[in-house]
Design a protein around this motif. Structure first.
Motif, PDB file in Angstrom:
ATOM      1  N   GLU A 132      13.853  10.891  -8.062  1.00 33.67           N
ATOM      2  CA  GLU A 132      12.530  11.268  -7.327  1.00 33.67           C
ATOM      3  C   GLU A 132      11.478  10.406  -7.542  1.00 33.67           C
ATOM      4  OE1 GLU A 132      15.545  14.186  -8.496  1.00 33.67           O
ATOM      5  OE2 GLU A 132      14.002  13.587  -9.876  1.00 33.67           O
ATOM      6  N   GLU A 133      11.276   9.983  -8.757  1.00 32.46           N
ATOM      7  CA  GLU A 133      10.237   8.993  -9.245  1.00 32.46           C
ATOM      8  C   GLU A 133      10.221   7.708  -8.474  1.00 32.46           C
ATOM      9  OE1 GLU A 133      10.682   9.001 -13.245  1.00 32.46           O
ATOM     10  OE2 GLU A 133       9.007  10.258 -13.907  1.00 32.46           O
ATOM     11  N   GLU A 134      11.508   7.286  -8.164  1.00 27.63           N
ATOM     12  CA  GLU A 134      11.748   6.010  -7.513  1.00 27.63           C
ATOM     13  C   GLU A 134      11.386   6.045  -6.055  1.00 27.63           C
ATOM     14  OE1 GLU A 134      15.287   3.901  -8.794  1.00 27.63           O
ATOM     15  OE2 GLU A 134      15.292   2.694  -7.307  1.00 27.63           O
ATOM     16  N   GLU A 135      12.146   7.236  -5.539  1.00 25.82           N
ATOM     17  CA  GLU A 135      11.672   7.458  -4.357  1.00 25.82           C
ATOM     18  C   GLU A 135       9.997   7.683  -3.755  1.00 25.82           C
ATOM     19  OE1 GLU A 135      13.893   7.747  -1.833  1.00 25.82           O
ATOM     20  OE2 GLU A 135      12.264   7.902  -0.369  1.00 25.82           O
ATOM     21  N   GLU A 136       9.344   8.341  -4.730  1.00 26.36           N
ATOM     22  CA  GLU A 136       7.905   8.405  -4.624  1.00 26.36           C
ATOM     23  C   GLU A 136       7.204   6.876  -4.570  1.00 26.36           C
ATOM     24  OE1 GLU A 136       6.296  11.361  -4.755  1.00 26.36           O
ATOM     25  OE2 GLU A 136       4.754   9.971  -4.275  1.00 26.36           O
ATOM     26  N   ILE A 137       7.739   6.051  -5.470  1.00 25.62           N
ATOM     27  CA  ILE A 137       7.079   4.705  -5.696  1.00 25.62           C
ATOM     28  C   ILE A 137       7.619   3.962  -4.051  1.00 25.62           C
ATOM     29  CG2 ILE A 137       6.855   2.493  -6.972  1.00 25.62           C
ATOM     30  CD1 ILE A 137       7.421   4.024  -9.437  1.00 25.62           C
ATOM     31  N   ARG A 138       8.790   4.074  -3.923  1.00 24.17           N
ATOM     32  CA  ARG A 138       9.220   3.220  -2.726  1.00 24.17           C
ATOM     33  C   ARG A 138       8.729   3.704  -1.494  1.00 24.17           C
ATOM     34  NH1 ARG A 138      13.361  -0.059  -3.313  1.00 24.17           N
ATOM     35  NH2 ARG A 138      14.610   0.094  -5.296  1.00 24.17           N
ATOM     36  N   LYS A 139       8.227   4.817  -1.330  1.00 28.12           N
ATOM     37  CA  LYS A 139       7.449   5.439  -0.183  1.00 28.12           C
ATOM     38  C   LYS A 139       6.230   4.801  -0.119  1.00 28.12           C
ATOM     39  CE  LYS A 139       7.595  10.005  -0.183  1.00 28.12           C
ATOM     40  NZ  LYS A 139       7.398  11.245   0.010  1.00 28.12           N
ATOM     41  N   GLU A 140       5.472   4.451  -1.319  1.00 23.21           N
ATOM     42  CA  GLU A 140       4.178   3.941  -1.297  1.00 23.21           C
ATOM     43  C   GLU A 140       4.391   2.621  -0.818  1.00 23.21           C
ATOM     44  OE1 GLU A 140       2.650   6.361  -5.450  1.00 23.21           O
ATOM     45  OE2 GLU A 140       3.118   4.176  -5.394  1.00 23.21           O
ATOM     46  N   ASN A 141       5.209   1.816  -0.746  1.00 24.09           N
ATOM     47  CA  ASN A 141       5.350   0.708  -0.189  1.00 24.09           C
ATOM     48  C   ASN A 141       5.794   0.315   0.879  1.00 24.09           C
ATOM     49  OD1 ASN A 141       4.404  -1.274  -2.572  1.00 24.09           O
ATOM     50  ND2 ASN A 141       5.508  -0.154  -3.635  1.00 24.09           N
ATOM     51  N   LEU A 142       6.179   1.242   1.741  1.00 26.64           N
ATOM     52  CA  LEU A 142       6.419   1.361   3.049  1.00 26.64           C
ATOM     53  C   LEU A 142       5.400   0.713   4.099  1.00 26.64           C
ATOM     54  CD1 LEU A 142       8.840   4.424   3.732  1.00 26.64           C
ATOM     55  CD2 LEU A 142       9.479   2.047   3.380  1.00 26.64           C
ATOM     56  N   TRP A 143       5.610   0.041   5.166  1.00 27.73           N
ATOM     57  CA  TRP A 143       4.533  -0.308   5.922  1.00 27.73           C
ATOM     58  C   TRP A 143       3.749   1.016   6.303  1.00 27.73           C
ATOM     59  CZ3 TRP A 143       2.785  -4.643   6.934  1.00 27.73           C
ATOM     60  CH2 TRP A 143       3.570  -5.942   6.491  1.00 27.73           C
ATOM     61  N   ALA A 144       2.659   1.019   6.043  1.00 26.89           N
ATOM     62  CA  ALA A 144       1.952   2.276   6.357  1.00 26.89           C
ATOM     63  C   ALA A 144       1.277   2.137   7.740  1.00 26.89           C
ATOM     64  CB  ALA A 144       0.686   2.292   5.226  1.00 26.89           C
TER      65      ALA A 144
ATOM     66  N   THR B 172       2.191  -6.855  -0.646  1.00 22.22           N
ATOM     67  CA  THR B 172       2.074  -5.358  -1.188  1.00 22.22           C
ATOM     68  C   THR B 172       1.852  -4.515  -0.108  1.00 22.22           C
ATOM     69  OG1 THR B 172      -0.279  -5.877  -1.458  1.00 22.22           O
ATOM     70  CG2 THR B 172       1.274  -6.146  -3.330  1.00 22.22           C
ATOM     71  N   LYS B 173       1.850  -4.876   1.301  1.00 19.72           N
ATOM     72  CA  LYS B 173       1.706  -4.040   2.368  1.00 19.72           C
ATOM     73  C   LYS B 173       0.267  -2.989   2.257  1.00 19.72           C
ATOM     74  CE  LYS B 173       6.406  -4.200   3.541  1.00 19.72           C
ATOM     75  NZ  LYS B 173       7.458  -4.733   2.462  1.00 19.72           N
ATOM     76  N   CYS B 174      -0.723  -3.839   1.918  1.00 24.81           N
ATOM     77  CA  CYS B 174      -1.877  -2.926   1.740  1.00 24.81           C
ATOM     78  C   CYS B 174      -2.748  -3.436   2.819  1.00 24.81           C
ATOM     79  CB  CYS B 174      -2.570  -2.977   0.412  1.00 24.81           C
ATOM     80  SG  CYS B 174      -1.572  -2.400  -1.006  1.00 24.81           S
ATOM     81  N   LYS B 175      -3.659  -2.521   3.510  1.00 24.51           N
ATOM     82  CA  LYS B 175      -4.396  -2.871   4.368  1.00 24.51           C
ATOM     83  C   LYS B 175      -5.487  -2.263   4.442  1.00 24.51           C
ATOM     84  CE  LYS B 175      -4.297  -2.424   9.582  1.00 24.51           C
ATOM     85  NZ  LYS B 175      -3.568  -2.036  10.938  1.00 24.51           N
TER      86      LYS B 175
END
Lengths: 147, 432
Positions: A132-144, B172-175
């Motif tokens: 769960e923790e890993e998923e959480e961190i990976r989500k943060e780094n997706l193209w926003a 880091t994909k920050c914008k």
């Protein structure tokens, strides 16, 4: 003045003070006046100590010739992994800044080609993230944002 | 304010901070005349255990040694290694680590090519030892125009919305999205750059469109989310060295995000601004005896200094560097002389034969950027027939090489170094 160093396997090395004080650890001892007897180094074996002292000696001898020194350093650090780790630990323990940095650079160069799994294996790293923790961190780094 | 610009400039933390962090690699060394042992806060036991138990081929290294190793791994790999374990994640996310890792970041040149309404970028990296380079794709397939790079962050036009500027770290994909300029500038023919103020530790975007309007400066993460306007460099219209009808401001040369220098079509000076004090001033060009032809020089960053590259004649190019910005002291670094150059032609079948063995006319060479910390210079050939011709010149051995890559007249070259600087909200970019 000559100093005597004793490795973990009880081998004695006689070295010039100028060479030995490349190690901040030994330098402090000398400055505190504790270097009269043989200095025991229980964390460094004779094989590694010999290499380390070679590094120190060449750094004194080739101090003025930057190019020659760089050539020496590049050749010196071409060792197998086990020896590299021994050098790393010895440089850390003896506090020899330039050897430590060079050894760390070599390890960094070795690691950067590897996949995360290979790095875990090489450095004995245990993945302490829960899924769960890993998923959480990976989500943060997706193209926003959209491309 | 005095500051020093060096080759590998510390942009994020000052020198004392770097020294301190490295000095802490060995903690609490205790000496006893009988025994020497080094105490590590948590790792002492495993250290001694390793030496007793040589069966395990790979030791648990002390955390500070691990720090020293991973700080030397390039940022793009570290982005993946974040997930190895919690301790690595924490180290890689810390501001101090990000700053120190950036010091080791390798320089690359981003070459922008326009494709209809979008831009594409190629990254050029010089080989460490050989006089050769590598090209890679950079960023997204369809981006806006990249204007400037600072600490791994790119200032880039929005590809879809005119007049909008973004600050992006592709790694880091920050914008961060900037509000529109008060001047309403569409950001097509203006001069803008991203800088970092060492004194206040803030990222600032400095923009100039019509100098009568003045400079517009935006601090990333500022609470009011507004641009601030300060007067332009010229008080009276007649002070301007350029022709108002034909001139437009262009992106300044950025010296590691600290000082910005704009070409103003003058034979005497350039306009400079130190990002720390936000005060524009004139920087007078070196006077090599003869009068300077304002169309025959380029400005670029070289090894941490502003460089003035002047096409003296068709067989000579002078390279000056501004060694001291505050005192305006120029030093002539090198003269490229046609007779002394070692010209090697790469075995490139796409090069037309007649250009292969002849040295280019130096009048036509436009300096674009420098590489390898100022040891190598990149030129493009002005003649549009030689579309795509670039030259790399290595100063020490006076070696000149030519290559053909996809670079056109309006193509721009942006020096860049990647970093792990990241933020969740823009206020994270402000110092704590």
């Amino acid at each position: 003045m000559a100093l005597e160093l004793k490795s973990s396997d009880n081998k004695i090395f006689e070295v010039e003070e100028l060479v030995a004080v490349q190690s901040e650890t030994i330098k402090s001892l000398v400055e505190d006046g504790c270097a009269d007897n043989v200095i025991p180094l229980p964390n460094v074996d004779s094989k590694t100590l010999e290499l380390v002292l070679d590094w120190c000696k060449n750094h004194v001898d080739m101090k003025l010739d930057e190019e020659k020194l760089k050539e020496y350093e590049d050749k010196f650090i071409e060792v197998d992994q086990a020896v590299l780790y021994d050098l790393l630990l010895a440089a850390n323990y003896l506090n020899i800044k330039d050897l430590l940095n060079r050894a760390c650079q070599k390890v960094a160069d070795m690691l950067k080609g590897k996949t995360p799994e290979q790095i875990r294996e090489t450095l004995n790293i245990v993945n302490d993230f829960s899924p769960e923790e890993e998923e959480e961190i990976r989500k943060e780094n997706l193209w926003a944002f959209e491309e | 304010m005095r500051y020093e610009l060096k080759g590998n400039i510390l942009q994020y933390c000052n020198e004392e901070e770097e020294e301190e962090a490295l000095a802490n690699l060995i903690e609490n060394v205790i000496f006893d005349s009988e025994d020497i042992y080094t105490h590590y806060k948590t790792k002492e036991k495993s250290l001694l255990k390793y030496h007793k138990d040589k069966k395990t081929p790979l030791p648990n290294l002390p955390e500070l040694v691990i720090y020293n190793i991973i700080v030397k791994i390039p940022a793009d790999y570290l982005q993946k290694y974040r997930y190895l374990c919690k301790s690595w994640h924490d180290i890689i996310s810390s501001k101090m680590f990000i700053a120190q890792n950036f010091i080791h970041s390798k320089a690359e040149l981003l070459i922008l090519v326009k494709k209809r309404s979008y831009f594409k970028a190629t990254s050029l990296r010089m080989d460490e030892k050989e006089f050769d380079f590598k090209l890679d794709n950079f960023g997204l397939a369809r981006m806006g125009r990249i204007r400037s790079s600072c600490n791994g962050l790119l200032l880039i036009n929005d590809p879809k919305i005119e007049g909008k500027l973004n600050v992006i770290n592709f790694l880091t994909k920050c914008k961060a999205i900037l509000p529109q300029c008060p001047s309403g500038c569409p950001h097509k023919t203006c001069g803008v750059a991203l800088g970092f103020s060492l004194s206040t530790k803030e990222y600032k975007v400095v923009h100039i469109y019509a100098d009568g309007f003045g400079y517009e400066i935006f601090t990333l993460g500022c609470s009011d989310n507004k641009w601030k306007c300060i007067p332009g460099p010229f008080k009276e219209p007649h002070e301007r060295p350029f022709n108002l009808d034909t001139f437009h401001w262009s992106d300044p040369v950025s010296i590691h995000g600290q000082v910005l220098h704009w070409y103003v079509s003058s034979k005497e000076y350039v306009i400079s601004m130190d990002v720390n004090d936000e005060t524009p001033r004139k920087t007078y060009l070196p006077t090599p005896g003869k009068k300077i032809d304002r169309k025959r020089y380029s400005l670029l960053e070289m090894g941490g200094y502003l460089s003035f590259v002047y096409n003296v004649s068709n067989i000579k190019i002078d390279v000056w560097i501004l060694k001291d910005f505050a005192a305006q002291v120029w030093v002539k670094k090198h003269s490229i002389l046609s007779e002394s150059v070692n010209y090697t032609v790469s075995k490139n079948p796409s090069l037309p034969n007649k250009y292969e063995h002849s040295l280019p006319n130096f009048h036509k060479l436009v300096a674009l950027a420098s590489l390898r910390n100022g040891e190598v210079m990149m030129f493009k050939h002005e003649n549009s027939k030689n579309d795509g011709r670039i030259y790399l010149y290595e100063i020490k051995h006076m070696e000149l090489k030519t290559f053909k890559i996809n670079i056109k007249d309006e193509s721009k070259v942006v020096p860049h170094r990647s970093s792990l600087v990241c933020w969740k909200t823009e206020s994270d970019l402000l110092p704590r």
